[in-house]
Motif scaffolding. Sequence first.
Motif, PDB file in Angstrom:
ATOM      1  N   UNK A 248      12.974  73.412 106.604  1.00 38.03           N
ATOM      2  CA  UNK A 248      11.811  74.264 107.115  1.00 38.03           C
ATOM      3  C   UNK A 248      11.548  75.412 106.369  1.00 38.03           C
ATOM      4  N   UNK A 249      12.214  75.716 105.291  1.00 38.67           N
ATOM      5  CA  UNK A 249      12.319  76.846 104.415  1.00 38.67           C
ATOM      6  C   UNK A 249      12.233  78.234 105.356  1.00 38.67           C
ATOM      7  N   UNK A 250      13.216  78.233 106.273  1.00 39.65           N
ATOM      8  CA  UNK A 250      13.555  79.534 107.327  1.00 39.65           C
ATOM      9  C   UNK A 250      14.986  79.712 107.064  1.00 39.65           C
ATOM     10  N   UNK A 251      15.391  80.929 107.110  1.00 37.73           N
ATOM     11  CA  UNK A 251      16.664  81.487 107.226  1.00 37.73           C
ATOM     12  C   UNK A 251      17.220  82.227 108.545  1.00 37.73           C
ATOM     13  N   UNK A 252      18.374  82.553 109.034  1.00 40.29           N
ATOM     14  CA  UNK A 252      18.776  83.339 110.039  1.00 40.29           C
ATOM     15  C   UNK A 252      19.925  84.344 109.441  1.00 40.29           C
ATOM     16  N   UNK A 253      19.649  85.562 109.548  1.00 40.61           N
ATOM     17  CA  UNK A 253      20.525  86.447 108.903  1.00 40.61           C
ATOM     18  C   UNK A 253      21.221  87.405 109.923  1.00 40.61           C
ATOM     19  N   UNK A 254      22.611  87.409 109.917  1.00 42.96           N
ATOM     20  CA  UNK A 254      23.118  88.064 111.064  1.00 42.96           C
ATOM     21  C   UNK A 254      24.300  89.164 110.231  1.00 42.96           C
ATOM     22  N   UNK A 255      24.370  90.279 110.860  1.00 47.35           N
ATOM     23  CA  UNK A 255      25.072  91.384 110.536  1.00 47.35           C
ATOM     24  C   UNK A 255      26.435  91.229 111.305  1.00 47.35           C
ATOM     25  N   UNK A 256      27.532  90.786 110.604  1.00 52.04           N
ATOM     26  CA  UNK A 256      28.758  90.504 111.269  1.00 52.04           C
ATOM     27  C   UNK A 256      29.486  91.625 111.493  1.00 52.04           C
ATOM     28  N   UNK A 257      29.213  93.026 111.050  1.00 53.93           N
ATOM     29  CA  UNK A 257      29.841  94.174 111.597  1.00 53.93           C
ATOM     30  C   UNK A 257      29.399  94.671 112.683  1.00 53.93           C
ATOM     31  N   UNK A 258      27.937  94.702 112.925  1.00 53.17           N
ATOM     32  CA  UNK A 258      27.132  95.140 114.291  1.00 53.17           C
ATOM     33  C   UNK A 258      27.177  94.023 115.130  1.00 53.17           C
ATOM     34  N   UNK A 259      27.117  92.735 114.912  1.00 55.17           N
ATOM     35  CA  UNK A 259      26.765  91.712 115.567  1.00 55.17           C
ATOM     36  C   UNK A 259      27.867  90.430 115.257  1.00 55.17           C
ATOM     37  N   UNK A 260      28.942  90.696 115.558  1.00 61.22           N
ATOM     38  CA  UNK A 260      30.271  89.477 115.317  1.00 61.22           C
ATOM     39  C   UNK A 260      29.784  88.330 115.874  1.00 61.22           C
ATOM     40  N   UNK A 261      29.124  88.240 117.022  1.00 62.99           N
ATOM     41  CA  UNK A 261      29.140  87.051 117.854  1.00 62.99           C
ATOM     42  C   UNK A 261      27.669  86.362 117.573  1.00 62.99           C
ATOM     43  N   UNK A 262      26.831  87.071 116.407  1.00 57.86           N
ATOM     44  CA  UNK A 262      25.628  86.197 115.757  1.00 57.86           C
ATOM     45  C   UNK A 262      24.592  85.826 116.648  1.00 57.86           C
ATOM     46  N   UNK A 263      24.367  86.995 117.620  1.00 57.62           N
ATOM     47  CA  UNK A 263      23.126  87.040 118.575  1.00 57.62           C
ATOM     48  C   UNK A 263      21.749  87.278 118.047  1.00 57.62           C
ATOM     49  N   UNK A 264      21.889  88.328 117.140  1.00 54.67           N
ATOM     50  CA  UNK A 264      20.560  88.954 116.798  1.00 54.67           C
ATOM     51  C   UNK A 264      20.100  88.457 115.259  1.00 54.67           C
ATOM     52  N   UNK A 265      19.116  87.516 115.292  1.00 54.38           N
ATOM     53  CA  UNK A 265      18.492  87.137 113.878  1.00 54.38           C
ATOM     54  C   UNK A 265      18.000  88.303 113.238  1.00 54.38           C
TER      55      UNK A 265
END
Length: 135
Positions: free
Chosen positions: A82-99
């Motif tokens: 699909x040529x798309x990605x999801x990026x997560x900030x593991x310091x601020x969002x360790x549960x990977x909720x906010x793309x």
Amino acid sequence: FLMIRRQPGSTLFPYTTLFRSLTGKERHPGMQGIDFSSALTGSGDVRRDWIYCQEAWAQSGPYVNQLTIRTETAKLNYFPDDHVGQLFDLVKDPDEINDLSADPKYNETYREMMGLLAESLYEQKDPLPIRLSQY
């Protein structure tokens, strides 16, 4: 092979290279990956600051191809079909909720992670053809 589970419901990571090293088995010439057993046994350092994972799954729906690169502070899931990605900030969002892939404040992080992903794909030099379906 040895399987390590991060948490219930998360991805399983096979470490056949590590298992062979720790058991003294000879590495198959076609086996990819690096031996990092020295880092786990305390006799050496970790060689990389990131980990690469390729997943292909269809738990309840169509086949999905996913490439993941993870550092201590960020994680990128890239879906090449699909040529798309999801990026997560593991310091601020360790549960990977906010793309954060569309957040302009994270453009540089996204580019850096895509660069690491390209580097890891080049390093892997997978001799197998790209998987087109789950069967």
